[in-house]
Design an enzyme around this catalytic site. Structure first.
Site, PDB file in Angstrom:
ATOM      1  N   THR A  10     -17.954  -0.828   9.000  1.00 29.71           N
ATOM      2  CA  THR A  10     -17.433   0.358   8.202  1.00 29.71           C
ATOM      3  C   THR A  10     -15.870   0.220   8.295  1.00 29.71           C
ATOM      4  OG1 THR A  10     -17.351   1.819  10.166  1.00 29.71           O
ATOM      5  CG2 THR A  10     -19.425   1.961   8.870  1.00 29.71           C
ATOM      6  N   ASP A  11     -15.299   1.000   7.404  1.00 23.58           N
ATOM      7  CA  ASP A  11     -13.862   1.178   7.491  1.00 23.58           C
ATOM      8  C   ASP A  11     -13.502   2.750   7.365  1.00 23.58           C
ATOM      9  OD1 ASP A  11     -13.348   2.155   4.728  1.00 23.58           O
ATOM     10  OD2 ASP A  11     -13.333  -0.016   3.900  1.00 23.58           O
ATOM     11  N   PHE A  12     -12.182   2.992   7.658  1.00 23.84           N
ATOM     12  CA  PHE A  12     -11.845   4.354   7.680  1.00 23.84           C
ATOM     13  C   PHE A  12     -12.368   5.215   6.375  1.00 23.84           C
ATOM     14  CE2 PHE A  12      -8.208   5.564   5.008  1.00 23.84           C
ATOM     15  CZ  PHE A  12      -7.733   4.252   4.547  1.00 23.84           C
ATOM     16  N   SER A  13     -12.745   4.602   5.348  1.00 29.76           N
ATOM     17  CA  SER A  13     -13.073   5.596   4.309  1.00 29.76           C
ATOM     18  C   SER A  13     -14.583   6.101   4.672  1.00 29.76           C
ATOM     19  CB  SER A  13     -13.430   4.743   3.017  1.00 29.76           C
ATOM     20  OG  SER A  13     -14.298   3.852   3.032  1.00 29.76           O
TER      21      SER A  13
END
Lengths: 151, 151, 151, 151
Positions: free
Chosen positions: D23-26
């Protein structure tokens, strides 16, 4: 043969912005990615072409031990500065101390320490066996260390 | 509302060295990593802080479609230059054309094209729904496009 | 409040094949990727849904310290087994011991130890402050530890 | 020589949980990571050992073209199923169609399509030149396709 206190320390800093890819859903940089920053910084210190040349000669530094302390998290858009000190010697063992800090956005403010590490590297040959570092390589590191300390 | 031919194109280039982490055991850059280079380049073009600010306002560009052509491989130590052209409009749809090239080591030699892509971005809100781009954001892109084209 | 010797140890194993993406041009698994295997294994031990539920309640374990020893390298196609022992307590501090081994291809042969680590986790709240672990969470870990030790 | 309509299609599915690293920070899976899922799925379909054996014989499939459509995002804790159809022929060109879907948590509910792709692979030799696929390799794929269609 162990590293000698006379072996020079190479040091330098390099900066990496935190992109989307570096973060996870917690909103912060994924912890394993600091090892990427640290490795990039070691490559930059020695020079990517020199690292590659060594590899083609059959010499290759691998990480044998690593201690990491995580002090504070970083976010997307932060600028990370990695400070590296590396001591290479004729013995296969290289020592590295690295710190990743967040560069302050306000010029007057201090950087914030994010992650620090001490690393034991071992020079290995193509068969993965520990190998003594050739004199010309050592000379290269020494010259690099001297030129850096002058600036 | 579709992108208009009057919408400005933003363009710029940015360079990334190929580190150990970027390669796989075939000796070349792992194909998925070009998407990282492309995404970093889009962030650099708009500015990481601006991207973050938009996100905090609830506007977020996501990739809707992507076509990729792989022309040649890159290796550890190569320097990759990503050229980006991006057209943002009031409609949610943004168009991007990007090319990753290997910078020649000899000054006189041409760069070698590695990977090219065309991308359809969509601006979404916090709920993930396509959203019109606010005027001030569009003005920001236009100012950026104008200042870039002057240099 | 420190971890108590009465706190139960949770343990389990999980396996990951080594894909292209895990290797670098040296032909072996890129060192930072072991942190990914270790983290996946911790998530699998507790359960991804439970990890996510905790996160949504505002509790989140982060890595505070990590010691890593790299014993042998792994290659594409190898099967890596991560053995995890984790001790969670009411205090914010969790302790983890993990070993990544290469599963032998011949049934009679022993696994080869690749990388071992000891980790200090800290439970933090949404503000990133160390936080005591609620009783129901502790009960969950205890029940999990008991059920695992029975099998 | 182009792929022939008589060449068999190999198909299969494989599942990957979404971990922190994906995942990423979104809050969602980072778009480039779908290329990793797709590549893992292609390796699983053919068998990692077979892929490695081919590589050691000097045959190596690389991605030449890729079209991607992103339909919906996935989150930490989701279970992603990749369905793959692959057609290998004596010509260097292989065709692949892949879809990543989110497995529904409720047994009765349908999966949600996340990302779909069509890929053109090219078999290359050690020098990176397109190469005809040897008969025994083709036979292997055909046998694999037949055995899969029986199950």
């Amino acid at each position: 043969m162990r590293p000698s206190p006379d072996d020079p320390w190479l040091d330098g800093t390099v900066r990496f912005p935190v992109y989307y890819e570096d973060t996870d859903f917690s909103g912060f940089v994924y912890h394993a990615n600091y090892l990427k920053y640290f490795e990039r910084a070691r490559e930059e210190l020695v020079g990517l072409d020199y690292v590659r040349g060594l590899y083609l000669r059959g010499i290759h530094y691998v990480v044998a031990r690593m201690e990491l302390s995580f002090h504070a998290p970083a976010q997307h858009g932060d600028l990370i500065e990695v400070a590296t000190r590396m001591r290479i010697s004729a013995s296969p063992i290289g020592l590295v101390e690295q710190t990743a800090s967040k560069v302050a956005r306000d010029a007057g403010k201090p950087a914030i320490k994010l992650v620090s590490t001490t690393i034991k590297l071992v020079a290995v040959d193509n068969a993965g066996e520990a190998t003594r570092v050739p004199d010309d390589v050592l000379d290269h590191y020494r010259a690099l260390a001297t030129s850096r300390s002058r600036t």
